[in-house]
Design an enzyme around this catalytic site. Structure first.
Site, PDB file in Angstrom:
ATOM      1  N   LYS A  43       0.943  -1.407  -0.060  1.00 27.20           N
ATOM      2  CA  LYS A  43      -0.056  -0.081  -0.161  1.00 27.20           C
ATOM      3  C   LYS A  43       0.753   1.307   0.138  1.00 27.20           C
ATOM      4  O   LYS A  43       1.733   1.096   0.655  1.00 27.20           O
ATOM      5  CB  LYS A  43      -0.787  -0.116   1.266  1.00 27.20           C
ATOM      6  CG  LYS A  43      -1.600   1.209   1.547  1.00 27.20           C
ATOM      7  CD  LYS A  43      -2.643   1.656   0.536  1.00 27.20           C
ATOM      8  CE  LYS A  43      -3.248   2.900   0.777  1.00 27.20           C
ATOM      9  NZ  LYS A  43      -4.295   3.410  -0.370  1.00 27.20           N
ATOM     10  N   MET A  69      -9.953   6.850  -0.957  1.00 30.70           N
ATOM     11  CA  MET A  69      -9.745   6.064   0.408  1.00 30.70           C
ATOM     12  C   MET A  69      -9.040   7.101   1.145  1.00 30.70           C
ATOM     13  O   MET A  69      -9.149   6.985   2.524  1.00 30.70           O
ATOM     14  CB  MET A  69      -8.778   4.888   0.182  1.00 30.70           C
ATOM     15  CG  MET A  69      -9.317   3.766  -0.909  1.00 30.70           C
ATOM     16  SD  MET A  69     -10.681   2.908  -0.351  1.00 30.70           S
ATOM     17  CE  MET A  69     -10.004   2.025   0.771  1.00 30.70           C
ATOM     18  N   CYS A 127      -1.831  10.134  -6.635  1.00 34.96           N
ATOM     19  CA  CYS A 127      -2.715   9.994  -5.562  1.00 34.96           C
ATOM     20  C   CYS A 127      -3.927  11.003  -5.798  1.00 34.96           C
ATOM     21  O   CYS A 127      -3.530  12.062  -5.377  1.00 34.96           O
ATOM     22  CB  CYS A 127      -2.442   9.478  -4.181  1.00 34.96           C
ATOM     23  SG  CYS A 127      -3.971   9.603  -2.963  1.00 34.96           S
ATOM     24  N   ASN A 129      -6.813  11.590  -3.973  1.00 38.73           N
ATOM     25  CA  ASN A 129      -7.786  11.410  -3.137  1.00 38.73           C
ATOM     26  C   ASN A 129      -7.482  12.000  -1.909  1.00 38.73           C
ATOM     27  O   ASN A 129      -8.384  12.033  -0.953  1.00 38.73           O
ATOM     28  CB  ASN A 129      -8.331  10.056  -2.772  1.00 38.73           C
ATOM     29  CG  ASN A 129      -8.757   9.232  -4.102  1.00 38.73           C
ATOM     30  OD1 ASN A 129      -9.367   9.598  -4.892  1.00 38.73           O
ATOM     31  ND2 ASN A 129      -8.687   8.001  -3.861  1.00 38.73           N
ATOM     32  N   LYS A 161       4.583   5.720 -10.513  1.00 41.52           N
ATOM     33  CA  LYS A 161       3.253   5.538 -10.742  1.00 41.52           C
ATOM     34  C   LYS A 161       2.410   6.707 -11.224  1.00 41.52           C
ATOM     35  O   LYS A 161       2.546   7.672 -10.467  1.00 41.52           O
ATOM     36  CB  LYS A 161       2.533   4.710  -9.518  1.00 41.52           C
ATOM     37  CG  LYS A 161       0.955   4.758  -9.870  1.00 41.52           C
ATOM     38  CD  LYS A 161       0.640   3.345 -10.434  1.00 41.52           C
ATOM     39  CE  LYS A 161      -0.742   3.042 -10.319  1.00 41.52           C
ATOM     40  NZ  LYS A 161      -1.137   2.228  -9.125  1.00 41.52           N
ATOM     41  N   GLY A 219     -11.294  -0.380 -13.138  1.00 38.74           N
ATOM     42  CA  GLY A 219     -12.158  -1.338 -13.903  1.00 38.74           C
ATOM     43  C   GLY A 219     -12.282  -1.218 -15.278  1.00 38.74           C
ATOM     44  O   GLY A 219     -11.618  -0.604 -15.822  1.00 38.74           O
ATOM     45  N   GLY A 246      -4.718  -1.196 -14.974  1.00 33.24           N
ATOM     46  CA  GLY A 246      -5.904  -0.623 -15.162  1.00 33.24           C
ATOM     47  C   GLY A 246      -6.772  -1.305 -16.073  1.00 33.24           C
ATOM     48  O   GLY A 246      -6.531  -1.851 -17.325  1.00 33.24           O
ATOM     49  N   THR A 269      -9.152  -3.380  -9.071  1.00 34.71           N
ATOM     50  CA  THR A 269     -10.453  -3.543  -9.020  1.00 34.71           C
ATOM     51  C   THR A 269     -10.762  -5.270  -8.638  1.00 34.71           C
ATOM     52  O   THR A 269     -11.618  -5.507  -7.787  1.00 34.71           O
ATOM     53  CB  THR A 269     -11.293  -2.838  -9.903  1.00 34.71           C
ATOM     54  OG1 THR A 269     -11.297  -1.348  -9.853  1.00 34.71           O
ATOM     55  CG2 THR A 269     -12.910  -3.166  -9.727  1.00 34.71           C
TER      56      THR A 269
HETATM   57  C1  DHB Z   1      -5.103   6.376  -2.823  1.00 39.96           C
HETATM   58  C2  DHB Z   1      -5.373   6.000  -3.918  1.00 39.96           C
HETATM   59  C3  DHB Z   1      -4.775   6.419  -4.943  1.00 39.96           C
HETATM   60  O1  DHB Z   1      -5.065   6.189  -6.397  1.00 39.96           O
HETATM   61  C4  DHB Z   1      -3.232   6.241  -4.632  1.00 39.96           C
HETATM   62  O2  DHB Z   1      -2.493   6.377  -5.830  1.00 39.96           O
HETATM   63  C5  DHB Z   1      -2.940   6.550  -3.486  1.00 39.96           C
HETATM   64  C6  DHB Z   1      -3.691   6.456  -2.581  1.00 39.96           C
HETATM   65  C7  DHB Z   1      -5.851   6.523  -1.565  1.00 39.96           C
HETATM   66  O3  DHB Z   1      -6.890   7.094  -1.712  1.00 39.96           O
HETATM   67  O4  DHB Z   1      -5.609   5.672  -0.569  1.00 39.96           O
END
Ligand code: DHB
Length: 308
Positions: A43, A69, A127, A129, A161, A219, A246, A269
């Site tokens: 993670k 998340m 990220c 989010n 990434k 997805g 992806g 997903t």
């Molecule tokens: C989260 C989502 C992502 O796409 C990412 O690259 C890193 C973290 C997340 O929301 O936890």
């Protein structure tokens, strides 16, 4: 025969999880290591532990998923400890790093370098989010500055990434920056398509709580965008290895990523929905498709996408 190599390391097969899926806790990572996946990634970690965004923050849909998340993770020390105990003879392990600032990333990367492990660094520039934290991947000046500092500090080979791009100018600009860094050895395309909005008609409501329902899409929604980004960077970055991510839920999808130029293929997903046994099914489906086409090895077709 699905065996392959990634940066000189032999792998049983090209499949692994996508960062974020089934990899937050040691027990989940252990399940990936026990599975038939060829590799695993942890993670995305921050300097310190985070609870992440309020729930519900992930929703599975008929055509994919939406998530916000908010980087829930155990903090970088937890994943470095996991990486220190991993059996690298069994399969490669990637450590995904997504610090909330350049300074945090440099601290984490320094710790990973000093741990002197065979783990691969996947630096997450994408990220979508965390509120108030724009993605470095969508700010080319910030991305170049990030990479200049990380590439110098880390010294060893590493990867990034990336978020999806949607314009040839952006493919060109991003690739030109990535090609400046010799120890940037791999590129993972793509992260989720950021900030989609899924609406439930019956309730007339959004389906996840954070950010008024906006979240990253995965997805089926993202497969053509993922293939475009894999192939765009495969064409533009001939010295670098591409990891596809992806929209993968079948062996045929894996085949398409490999044809577009991916060396490894990540599953997000569909792994979330099906669990680590999905790697058995994907390998069976890929083997059957290869047999039908008369291919005996991945090298027979990897990157050999035809155009009209
Ligand atoms: C989260 C989502 C992502 O796409 C990412 O690259 C890193 C973290 C997340 O929301 O936890």
């Amino acid at each position: 025969e699905l065996a392959t190599t990634f940066l000189e390391q032999p792998l049983d097969n090209p499949l692994m999880n996508a960062a974020g899926v089934w990899c937050t806790l040691a027990a989940q990572l252990d399940a990936l290591v026990e599975s038939s996946a060829g590799a695993a990634v942890t993670k995305s970690c921050t300097l310190s532990r985070r609870d992440g965004n309020p729930e519900p923050r992930y929703r599975a849909l008929p055509l994919g998923s939406i998530n916000s998340m908010g980087l829930p993770n155990e903090g970088h020390v937890y994943y470095l400890d996991y990486a220190a105990c991993h059996d690298y003879e069994r399969k490669p392990l990637f450590v995904s790093v997504s610090g909330l600032s350049l300074d945090d990333n440099l601290t984490i990367v320094a710790a990973l370098r000093e741990a002197v492990l065979p783990a691969f660094l996947e630096l997450n520039l994408s990220c979508p989010n965390v509120e108030g934290k724009p993605q470095p991947g969508y700010d080319f000046e910030a991305m170049d500055q990030f990479l200049a500092e990380v590439a110098t500090a880390y010294r060893r080979p590493f990867g990034v990434k990336l978020p999806p791009y949607f314009d040839f100018v952006h493919f060109d600009n991003a690739a030109e920056i990535l090609n400046r860094y010799d120890n940037l050895a791999f590129i993972t395309c793509i992260n989720s398509i950021g900030n989609g909005l899924v609406i439930d008609t019956e309730s007339e409501s959004t389906v996840i709580r954070p950010k008024d329902g906006f979240g990253g899409l995965g997805g089926d929604y993202v497969l053509p965008t993922a293939l475009a980004n894999v192939n765009a960077f495969h064409r533009r970055c001939p010295g670098k290895t591409i990891i596809g991510c992806g929209g993968v839920s079948t062996g045929e999808h894996v085949f398409q990523h490999l044809l577009a130029g991916a060396t490894l293929v990540q599953v997000g997903t569909a792994l979330h929905e099906e669990g680590p046994s999905i790697f058995d099914r994907l390998q069976k489906e890929l083997r059957e498709l290869m047999a039908k086409k008369g291919y005996t090895r991945i090298e027979d077709f990897r990157g050999r996408l035809k155009t009209l």
